[in-house]
Design an enzyme around this catalytic site. Structure first.
Site, PDB file in Angstrom:
ATOM      1  N   HIS A 506       0.821  -1.213   0.000  1.00  8.29           N
ATOM      2  CA  HIS A 506       0.000   0.000   0.000  1.00  8.29           C
ATOM      3  C   HIS A 506       0.851   1.257   0.000  1.00  8.29           C
ATOM      4  O   HIS A 506       1.979   1.270   0.495  1.00  8.29           O
ATOM      5  CB  HIS A 506      -0.982   0.019   1.175  1.00  8.29           C
ATOM      6  CG  HIS A 506      -0.405   0.585   2.433  1.00  8.29           C
ATOM      7  ND1 HIS A 506      -0.415   1.932   2.706  1.00  8.29           N
ATOM      8  CD2 HIS A 506       0.206  -0.007   3.479  1.00  8.29           C
ATOM      9  CE1 HIS A 506       0.162   2.145   3.886  1.00  8.29           C
ATOM     10  NE2 HIS A 506       0.545   0.993   4.373  1.00  8.29           N
ATOM     11  N   CYS A 507       0.281   2.311  -0.597  1.00 11.37           N
ATOM     12  CA  CYS A 507       0.904   3.634  -0.532  1.00 11.37           C
ATOM     13  C   CYS A 507      -0.138   4.579   0.063  1.00 11.37           C
ATOM     14  O   CYS A 507      -0.948   4.168   0.885  1.00 11.37           O
ATOM     15  CB  CYS A 507       1.365   4.089  -1.915  1.00 11.37           C
ATOM     16  SG  CYS A 507       0.017   4.243  -3.107  1.00 11.37           S
ATOM     17  N   LYS A 508      -0.128   5.835  -0.324  1.00 15.11           N
ATOM     18  CA  LYS A 508      -1.098   6.774   0.252  1.00 15.11           C
ATOM     19  C   LYS A 508      -2.459   6.654  -0.426  1.00 15.11           C
ATOM     20  O   LYS A 508      -3.490   6.663   0.241  1.00 15.11           O
ATOM     21  CB  LYS A 508      -0.564   8.210   0.108  1.00 15.11           C
ATOM     22  CG  LYS A 508      -1.451   9.261   0.756  1.00 15.11           C
ATOM     23  CD  LYS A 508      -0.829  10.645   0.636  1.00 15.11           C
ATOM     24  CE  LYS A 508      -1.784  11.731   1.100  1.00 15.11           C
ATOM     25  NZ  LYS A 508      -1.311  13.075   0.723  1.00 15.11           N
ATOM     26  N   TYR A 534      -3.563   4.179   1.964  1.00 18.10           N
ATOM     27  CA  TYR A 534      -3.699   4.554   3.370  1.00 18.10           C
ATOM     28  C   TYR A 534      -4.950   5.406   3.606  1.00 18.10           C
ATOM     29  O   TYR A 534      -5.647   5.244   4.617  1.00 18.10           O
ATOM     30  CB  TYR A 534      -2.438   5.309   3.806  1.00 18.10           C
ATOM     31  CG  TYR A 534      -2.432   5.683   5.272  1.00 18.10           C
ATOM     32  CD1 TYR A 534      -2.204   4.723   6.253  1.00 18.10           C
ATOM     33  CD2 TYR A 534      -2.653   6.997   5.667  1.00 18.10           C
ATOM     34  CE1 TYR A 534      -2.206   5.054   7.598  1.00 18.10           C
ATOM     35  CE2 TYR A 534      -2.658   7.348   7.012  1.00 18.10           C
ATOM     36  CZ  TYR A 534      -2.435   6.374   7.979  1.00 18.10           C
ATOM     37  OH  TYR A 534      -2.428   6.712   9.303  1.00 18.10           O
TER      38      TYR A 534
END
Lengths: 556, 556
Positions: A506-508, A534
């Site tokens: 996952h990233c933002k 996120y």
């Protein structure tokens, strides 16, 4: 040739559209509109804003009068006049003048029922104190109470109208408590899309009580189902509406299983001389093909015109309803079309879900605002089943575009190819709707499998490894518990640090996650992307905490 | 397995989309990007706004660097590096380092051409003084000249970019002259839609010279084709771009009759190992099916990704291009999609045209702005061929919705059924796009025939009677010469006052006109509606006066 006689029961959106269209089609007909209330044409969607003082003049709400409709359209409009009973055999309606009490009988060649819906009222002690906001009489009553200058208000029901009530009462300077039976505000939305709305309300000082019911209204307070008492000098409710089918049912017209008048796709009821439109009528849902209640002004207007066309002998076919809606709340715009994920999962539909967090326009041009978009797609056919958006500027535009794509039968992947107007202050070269299409395409093509925020716990329990590919600076500001941080740009060099097992990346917002999944897959690792990154996970957590707060309250 | 080698000539929108997508599809390939300029990824659509100071930091324009692209995507990005020649047999490109002059040969398995387009420069004395705005080097040059604080500026070309230049130079406080060869600003629009833009520019103090050419640039002035001289201390031009096909043509690749690189619907050139994308490439027009040059960032991005997919062996098919575009100018939003009326008439297409003047949202909610919308429709099939909008808030939304409807194959009548998001601050219960659908339906059904503003003179010469159905108050503020005034609400009583002959009816925007036509038709009179009413006629008159001003100037 004797002229036709058309009777329309109920004015406002649907009834007035039918009446004026009938006149344009038939200059020689007698057209009579019967309206129980005191006003036949008013801005019902503007009522909350008049209450809040955003619309300053009461006269702004009044669009047409019986006199103006008479001179322009030759309509015989009678307000404070009730249709008491329909005699279908005689093709007459018994009509009562609510001022004089006088009763007359009016014959018709065609009858249009547009009686609308009545607000649901919870049966509770003191329930009469709850005001509603459906017509001018309602708003006059509410304004009279507000002139006594209550310090606080209770709003019951956190749907679209309920939130407009809250916004406007806050705008008037009242302390507002919002009580909603469900676990979230805006029940038509998915919980992670609605959670930021509850947060915004709380930031504005609104006492938001979810999963809670009002059980009693006292003189200036309200008792809630969790045993607490909240201030309630002024009480406004919007907990739903019920189709007004009294007249239709008494006349033996078919009523559907959802409780609305049943009509065919030419808006004709079970009586060939009677048509029905508006909130009193069941619509056919565009996603399920089943009957459903959708109380929206746009459909009432459209169906009013179509009913007139049908009566005039024109060939009409009503389109199935998507139920597109929008609400503005304290700088937020929240919009939806079609079905939410939760409802589709409940009926067992195989779906794919996409969350994105694009900017309203290019980041380098001042004033860009981040929005959250959600697309729900049939996993097999790629058909768009629903979309939701929350943010500031441009959310309504994106939902309108998607609703139009749905009407045109475009698939989720087709959104990538839409040519939307771009200049730096309006959009990005890849518009947010295009980006939804790109992500959908990656899913269709099997390039980047993803999981949803609510599937993460189960994945980690099953032994998946959560990899946060954001920068250490981003991670320091907040991270998902149990994640390993390897920034995207370092994955190639540090791939050996990753434990065995399936990787959830996952990233933002999901975009770097997508790149990471592609990279890892080609380096021989099984990887999936945490959809929406996120930010979506965080919104989901917020939704969960709202629901849990209720559980705790109930337990306590 | 040896890894593939992909060469991409030209960065920015198309080239970078191709390069990053190729990486996501093939982690093991060598991907080399050659960019003649100094920057490979920058906000080219933001350049005018940096010039105007709206975008304050030059760094905001720079999106990615060779280093950031290297670490994230493993790309070998070489700026100030020119592709000199392609050897198709050997599958190599001769490459020159523009700093050192060193030449090398790079082999490829697949080659992507994304060379873009070069600004057209009129051959005239002093022409070198005209700056253009295509890349960072250009904007640096322009900023250096602006720092010398010129008092006035000449902008050549009134297309979308030209208007952005004007807006930003005015924003900087310069006196601006705008010179345009055509009879109107914004040539892709119809004249009556563009006329209010020229009026707005003049109101802002811009000296707009239409139908005029710059013939010579002197030290601080410019000589125009009408013999006048205008101040020109700073000169910026945007009179169009020419596909950069030098490399492709020299390599013997097929060039189309519009002068762009010819590609198939998989974006492949006439060489099976070479793909081409972006402004250098001809697109297939969605309305005519013919090849056309469309220089839009959205298409470049989309095609970059599709070319990468094609190279990776995926099945791709490029959609035909609509050419949707938007520009913001001094509070106005002007947007268009598909073809204008003038072009369709020129090619002899049978069309119907609809003009409306709706409010951006309900009139009773504060802040509504009036817009003008235009829809152009195939008279036989009801296919939407084009749309234009001008106004403030919400114009981009309506054009996006119509462009989406076109992509989905919806007809003009279908627009009536779109379910668009409605709350009083966002739209009306009948959204402006719905209203276009309603008017289109009335035309399809033969209910209300209409004529266009430019057909009125001929109609009146043929003996038609023009009836203005507005109120006397409206008429006093301005009326069409030769009209008879009978307000709509009085027509029934005063019908005998109307002279014999066909009646051309008009109101302010077309809506009362429609009601009047229906009424008159049923009372036995032949009547047509003046489409768009007084406002469209007025805009048409304004367009005509702009064109005539030019004629006068030429004659003098």
């Amino acid at each position: 040739m004797t002229s036709k006689r058309y009777l329309i029961i109920g004015g406002v959106a649907g009834g007035m559209s039918a009446a004026t269209r009938l006149r344009r089609l038939d200059e020689h007909a007698d057209i009579i509109v019967l309206e129980r209330g005191g006003h036949v044409s008013f801005a019902n969607c503007g009522l909350p804003y008049y209450l809040g003082g955003v619309i300053e003049e009461r006269s702004s709400l009044l669009l047409q009068t019986p006199a103006s409709l008479g001179s322009r359209f030759g309509l015989d409009v009678r307000v404070r006049t009730e249709a008491v009973a329909i005699d279908r055999d005689a093709k007459t309606v018994l009509v009562r003048d609510l001022v004089t009490g006088e009763e007359t009988t009016e014959a018709y060649d065609a009858l249009v029922l547009s009686p609308g819906a009545t607000p649901v009222r919870p049966p509770m002690p003191g329930g009469d104190r709850m005001l509603t906001l459906r017509d001018i009489d309602d708003v006059d009553r509410a304004m009279a109470e507000l002139e006594v200058a209550p310090r606080n208000a209770l709003v019951i029901g956190a749907g679209f109208i309920g939130l407009e009530m809250v916004e406007n009462l806050v705008h008037r300077g009242l302390d507002v408590t919002l009580v909603e039976l469900g676990d979230q505000v805006l029940p038509p939305l998915d919980p992670e899309m609605a959670a930021p709305v509850a947060d915004r309300l709380r930031d504005a000082g609104v006492d938001v009580r979810l999963g809670t019911q009002v059980t009693e209204l006292r003189a200036s307070t309200a008792l809630l189902s969790d045993g607490t008492t909240v201030p309630a000098e002024f009480v406004l409710g919007s907990i739903g509406v019920r189709p007004d089918t009294r007249l239709a049912a008494a006349a033996g017209l078919e009523i559907g299983e959802r409780g609305g008048i049943r009509v065919g796709d030419d808006l004709r009821t079970s009586d060939p001389h009677i048509w029905a439109i508006g909130d009193a009528v069941e619509k056919v849902d565009a996603i399920s093909g089943e009957h459903r209640l959708v109380a929206l002004a746009g459909l009432a207007n459209r169906h009013g015109r179509l009913a007139a066309d049908a009566i005039a002998g024109r060939d009409v076919r009503v389109r199935d309803a998507l139920g597109t809606a929008v609400v503005g709340l304290m700088g937020l715009t929240i919009a939806t079309t079609g079905w939410p994920e939760k409802l589709l999962r409940r009926v067992g539909r195989e779906i794919r879900v996409v969350h994105t967090h694009p900017a309203s326009h290019t980041g380098y041009y001042p004033g860009a605002e981040q929005m959250a978009l959600k697309l729900v797609v049939d996993a097999e056919t790629d058909e768009i089943l629903g979309a939701q958006g929350i943010g500031g500027d441009g959310v309504d535009k994106r939902i309108d575009v998607i609703a139009t794509a749905m009407a045109g039968g475009l698939t989720a992947s087709d959104l990538a190819d839409l040519e939307l107007a771009y200049a730096p202050q309006f959009s990005s070269a890849k518009d947010p709707v295009n980006m939804l299409g790109y992500v959908a395409l990656n899913a269709v093509e099997g390039l980047t499998p993803s999981i949803q925020w609510h599937e993460l716990d189960a994945a980690m329990e099953a032994g998946d490894v959560l990899v946060d590919v954001r920068t250490p600076g981003e991670v320091a500001a907040g991270a998902i518990p149990g994640s390993i941080n390897i920034p995207l740009d370092e994955i190639r060099a540090r791939i050996d640090e990753l434990p065995a097992g399936r990787l959830v990346v996952h990233c933002k917002v999901g975009q770097r996650g997508h790149t990471a999944v592609r990279l890892l897959a080609q380096l021989g690792r099984e990887a999936v992307n945490l959809d929406g990154g996120y930010l979506t996970w965080q919104a989901g957590e917020s939704a969960r905490s709202h629901a849990e707060a209720r559980e705790t309250a109930i337990a306590a």
